[in-house]
Design a protein around this motif. Sequence first.
Motif, PDB file in Angstrom:
ATOM      1  N   SER A   6      13.140   4.524   9.755  1.00 13.47           N
ATOM      2  CA  SER A   6      13.078   5.555   8.719  1.00 13.47           C
ATOM      3  C   SER A   6      12.030   6.613   9.050  1.00 13.47           C
ATOM      4  N   ARG A   7      12.265   7.803   8.563  1.00 15.58           N
ATOM      5  CA  ARG A   7      11.268   8.869   8.694  1.00 15.58           C
ATOM      6  C   ARG A   7      10.120   8.572   7.742  1.00 15.58           C
ATOM      7  N   PRO A   8       8.913   9.022   8.051  1.00 12.80           N
ATOM      8  CA  PRO A   8       7.757   8.717   7.189  1.00 12.80           C
ATOM      9  C   PRO A   8       7.951   9.136   5.734  1.00 12.80           C
ATOM     10  N   GLU A   9       8.602  10.270   5.496  1.00 11.55           N
ATOM     11  CA  GLU A   9       8.779  10.721   4.107  1.00 11.55           C
ATOM     12  C   GLU A   9       9.796   9.871   3.346  1.00 11.55           C
ATOM     13  N   ASP A  10      10.620   9.085   4.061  1.00 10.73           N
ATOM     14  CA  ASP A  10      11.605   8.220   3.411  1.00 10.73           C
ATOM     15  C   ASP A  10      11.072   6.829   3.107  1.00 10.73           C
ATOM     16  N   LEU A  11       9.900   6.495   3.608  1.00 13.46           N
ATOM     17  CA  LEU A  11       9.332   5.172   3.408  1.00 13.46           C
ATOM     18  C   LEU A  11       8.697   5.061   2.022  1.00 13.46           C
ATOM     19  N   PRO A  12       8.658   3.864   1.474  1.00 15.19           N
ATOM     20  CA  PRO A  12       7.961   3.688   0.192  1.00 15.19           C
ATOM     21  C   PRO A  12       6.464   3.918   0.394  1.00 15.19           C
ATOM     22  N   PRO A  13       5.763   4.308  -0.658  1.00 14.56           N
ATOM     23  CA  PRO A  13       4.325   4.559  -0.515  1.00 14.56           C
ATOM     24  C   PRO A  13       3.579   3.287  -0.143  1.00 14.56           C
ATOM     25  N   ARG A  14       2.579   3.434   0.732  1.00 17.22           N
ATOM     26  CA  ARG A  14       1.749   2.302   1.150  1.00 17.22           C
ATOM     27  C   ARG A  14       0.593   2.149   0.178  1.00 17.22           C
TER      28      ARG A  14
END
Length: 107
Positions: A6-14
């Motif tokens: 996944s692209r970073p902007e599509d990942l859930p927040p860490r």
Amino acid sequence: MNHFYSRPEDLPPRNPVDDSLQRNLDQAITGYFYETCDHLTQRVLSRGGWYVTTCGTALTLVIICVDRRHNWDVLKYMSSLGKYLKEFALPPIFAFIPHQETEPLYK
């Protein structure tokens, strides 16, 4: 969803708890991996920097070679390292459905 691709902007927040758990998991796997290796392989690993990390679903061994001699030693032990790393890989999952003498599901 496979977060590894996944692209970073599509990942859930860490959050800090996720990061802490990830570090603890990586440290535990690194320790177990080192203990699994034979004495000669441990010696080669100890000559430089190295660690095991989990990235998505991939287990990755990162080795930092300090010079050409160490690089050559790591290359000589590559098959041994692979063998030990394979012990930590997930086994393939097989589904076995025994043949039963019943009515077929579809007619």
